[in-house]
Each structure stands twice: as C-alpha cells, then as structure tokens.
Design an enzyme around this catalytic site. Sequence first.
Site, PDB file in Angstrom:
ATOM      1  N   ILE A 155     -33.231  70.551  14.721  1.00  0.00           N
ATOM      2  CA  ILE A 155     -32.220  71.577  14.993  1.00  0.00           C
ATOM      3  C   ILE A 155     -32.571  72.865  14.259  1.00  0.00           C
ATOM      4  O   ILE A 155     -32.463  73.966  14.823  1.00  0.00           O
ATOM      5  CB  ILE A 155     -30.815  71.091  14.592  1.00  0.00           C
ATOM      6  CG1 ILE A 155     -30.413  69.892  15.452  1.00  0.00           C
ATOM      7  CG2 ILE A 155     -29.790  72.218  14.718  1.00  0.00           C
ATOM      8  CD1 ILE A 155     -29.125  69.231  15.026  1.00  0.00           C
ATOM      9  N   CYS A 232     -22.572  73.552  10.902  1.00  0.00           N
ATOM     10  CA  CYS A 232     -22.488  72.690  12.089  1.00  0.00           C
ATOM     11  C   CYS A 232     -23.209  71.374  11.821  1.00  0.00           C
ATOM     12  O   CYS A 232     -23.637  70.700  12.756  1.00  0.00           O
ATOM     13  CB  CYS A 232     -23.117  73.393  13.295  1.00  0.00           C
ATOM     14  SG  CYS A 232     -22.194  74.807  13.905  1.00  0.00           S
ATOM     15  N   ALA A 233     -23.351  71.024  10.544  1.00  0.00           N
ATOM     16  CA  ALA A 233     -24.079  69.816  10.155  1.00  0.00           C
ATOM     17  C   ALA A 233     -23.099  68.685   9.863  1.00  0.00           C
ATOM     18  O   ALA A 233     -22.722  67.931  10.764  1.00  0.00           O
ATOM     19  CB  ALA A 233     -24.973  70.111   8.954  1.00  0.00           C
ATOM     20  N   ASP A 257     -17.737  74.051  11.897  1.00  0.00           N
ATOM     21  CA  ASP A 257     -17.505  73.124  13.003  1.00  0.00           C
ATOM     22  C   ASP A 257     -17.233  71.706  12.520  1.00  0.00           C
ATOM     23  O   ASP A 257     -16.788  70.866  13.293  1.00  0.00           O
ATOM     24  CB  ASP A 257     -18.730  73.125  13.927  1.00  0.00           C
ATOM     25  CG  ASP A 257     -18.539  72.243  15.154  1.00  0.00           C
ATOM     26  OD1 ASP A 257     -17.590  72.496  15.918  1.00  0.00           O
ATOM     27  OD2 ASP A 257     -19.346  71.308  15.352  1.00  0.00           O
ATOM     28  N   GLU A 262     -12.573  63.865  10.582  1.00  0.00           N
ATOM     29  CA  GLU A 262     -12.569  64.323  11.967  1.00  0.00           C
ATOM     30  C   GLU A 262     -11.232  65.000  12.278  1.00  0.00           C
ATOM     31  O   GLU A 262     -10.181  64.546  11.814  1.00  0.00           O
ATOM     32  CB  GLU A 262     -12.777  63.145  12.927  1.00  0.00           C
ATOM     33  CG  GLU A 262     -14.205  62.634  12.955  1.00  0.00           C
ATOM     34  CD  GLU A 262     -15.196  63.693  13.423  1.00  0.00           C
ATOM     35  OE1 GLU A 262     -15.008  64.271  14.505  1.00  0.00           O
ATOM     36  OE2 GLU A 262     -16.171  63.947  12.693  1.00  0.00           O
ATOM     37  N   HIS A 282     -15.419  70.391  15.867  1.00  0.00           N
ATOM     38  CA  HIS A 282     -16.567  69.487  15.883  1.00  0.00           C
ATOM     39  C   HIS A 282     -17.115  69.359  17.305  1.00  0.00           C
ATOM     40  O   HIS A 282     -17.199  68.279  17.886  1.00  0.00           O
ATOM     41  CB  HIS A 282     -16.200  68.118  15.326  1.00  0.00           C
ATOM     42  CG  HIS A 282     -17.418  67.279  15.011  1.00  0.00           C
ATOM     43  ND1 HIS A 282     -17.344  65.996  14.537  1.00  0.00           N
ATOM     44  CD2 HIS A 282     -18.749  67.553  15.111  1.00  0.00           C
ATOM     45  CE1 HIS A 282     -18.563  65.510  14.354  1.00  0.00           C
ATOM     46  NE2 HIS A 282     -19.437  66.451  14.703  1.00  0.00           N
TER      47      HIS A 282
END
Length: 316
Positions: A155, A232-233, A257, A262, A282
């Site tokens: 990524i 975003c990891a 993100d 969660e 997410h």
Amino acid sequence: MKITLINPLEVDESIIINAQEKLAAMGHEFEYYNDNAKDDKEVYERLKETDIAMITNKPLTAAVLNNCPNLEMINVAFTGVDHIDLDAARKNGITILNASGYSDDSVAELVIGLTIAVMRKFNANRANMFDGESNPLLGQLIKGKKFGVIGTGNIGVKLIGLLQAFGCEILAYSRTEKDTVKEMGVEYLPLEDLLKEADIVSLHIPNNPDTKNFLGKEELDLMKENAILINCARGPVVDNNYLAELLNAGKLRAGIDVFDMEPPLPEDYPLRNADNCILTNHVAYYTEEAMEARAEIVFDNLFKYLNGEIQNEIVL
C-alpha cells in the site's frame, strides 16, 4: 471437507454459487451466509462442524476457536488478522491465510482523498454552505508538500506512485528499506526526522504488540505545527486520546479511517468530536473493485489449499 463462509463477501452471488458448484464437484460441502453472526454463540453454531472457515473482518474469538475441533484453516477475506485470537489459533494448530493485496489501490486512493478533504477544509465548507456566513476557507495544495509515508509495503508503494503524480516531496520510514522504493527517488529517513520534516504523514503499518501506540505522545509531539496525520492502517497504532488533545488545541490536523474499535464510535470516544479532523467509517478498503478482488483471492487460496498448496499464509 465442510467449508463455511460465515460473513458476506459483498459480491454478486453468482460468484459464490459458481465456487459452491466447483466444490461440490470435488466432493466438498460449501455453506455460506449472507449476514454476519450476532454474537459468539451464533459464530460457533456456524463453525462447530466446519473444517475450513472463510471470514471477513469480524472477530473470531478464543471462545469459538477452542470449541471447534474440526477447524484446520481460516481463510480471511481481509489483509489484517488482528481480529482473530491468534494465540488460540496457534494452540489449536489452525492455518491462517489472508487476502493480501486486494485493497491496496483502494486504501492508497482514500489516503489522497482524506488529505485533500483536510487541506481543502471539507467539514468547514459543508457547514459554511448552510450557515450564511461569508468565509473564504483558504485551502492548500498537496503539490510541493513533504509527504511522509510510514511503512513501504504494497500500500505504501501504491501511495508513493500517486503522490509522485501530485508533485510531492516524498519521505519514507520503514523497518525494512526497499531498493525498489529508493529507485523511485524516495528518501528513507529515521522516524524522528520524518516526523519533524513532513507536512503530511500517512501510516501503513500493521497492528501488533510491537506497533501499539507506534505514534504516541513523544512521536506526535515531534510533528510540525499544523501538520496532517492520515491513518488508514489500524487504529491502535496511534495514541488517539493524545491525538485528540492535539487536534482540539489546533496543533495538528487529521484524516482518520480507523479507530481503537470498529464503528459505531461511542459518544465519549475522543476522536468522535475532535476539531480539525475528518473521519470516515473504516472504508479505505471498501470499493466494488476491492470486493471482487478479495473474493478472487480467497477462493484461489481455498482451491489451492484443497489441492495441497498453501499461499498467503500468516505465520503464527
């Protein structure tokens, strides 16, 4: 063997049915669900007689793994596996495969999207459209900024390619430096130097005991005034409580993100109401193209495993 897909893959059902027919022709039973289990009890009911489990990013706990004696392999339609109790999997001799690479482009693109959203003040602009006040909300360009990429796996490399098109000066930190990244003209720096120099920092590292609070108070305090952190990891790789303090004090900006849990986020979660921050739910991995790619990878993992070949194994 009995194979159970316990979470929806969110692709056209014909893909699932096609795999089911192939497996039946090979003498295997394949069962799939179009909804997520409500709790551990329901997960257990779906897996108690299963030899191979196919899951997405929903938790798979020790309470389940310790009571599924037939389970020999978990085929994860996701890159990270920190939602699985790895100690229990190891104790029970369970092989774990993942879908590494399925969402590399999707994640890299959202990093760019969040960076633009922060720099062009999307949150403030939306409010400004409806409150009737006159405010120019002066933004910034990505072009010419020093962009720090922490972690140069697949990524990170995808992101570097996009950033080069934007005309950024790219700085990198990784525990393993890659010649291919250096050949792209990217300079590796010690972590402290990258944090001090970068205008924007994006994280691309896994969540494990070694990376928890990878960016803690000491590291976050090294960042430039008004610098931007993009995550975003994985949520736990940042001290999000302290990050929220810096955001509310106007010392940093952020596009986030991923969180310590969660979503939905509880009302008292520090980042939920933090200033100078844009949040997404997410969804970095979550595109139509990525869903199709992960289905292709996990079924390829499955058929090769059934033929005695193991690929994309997570070493426990």
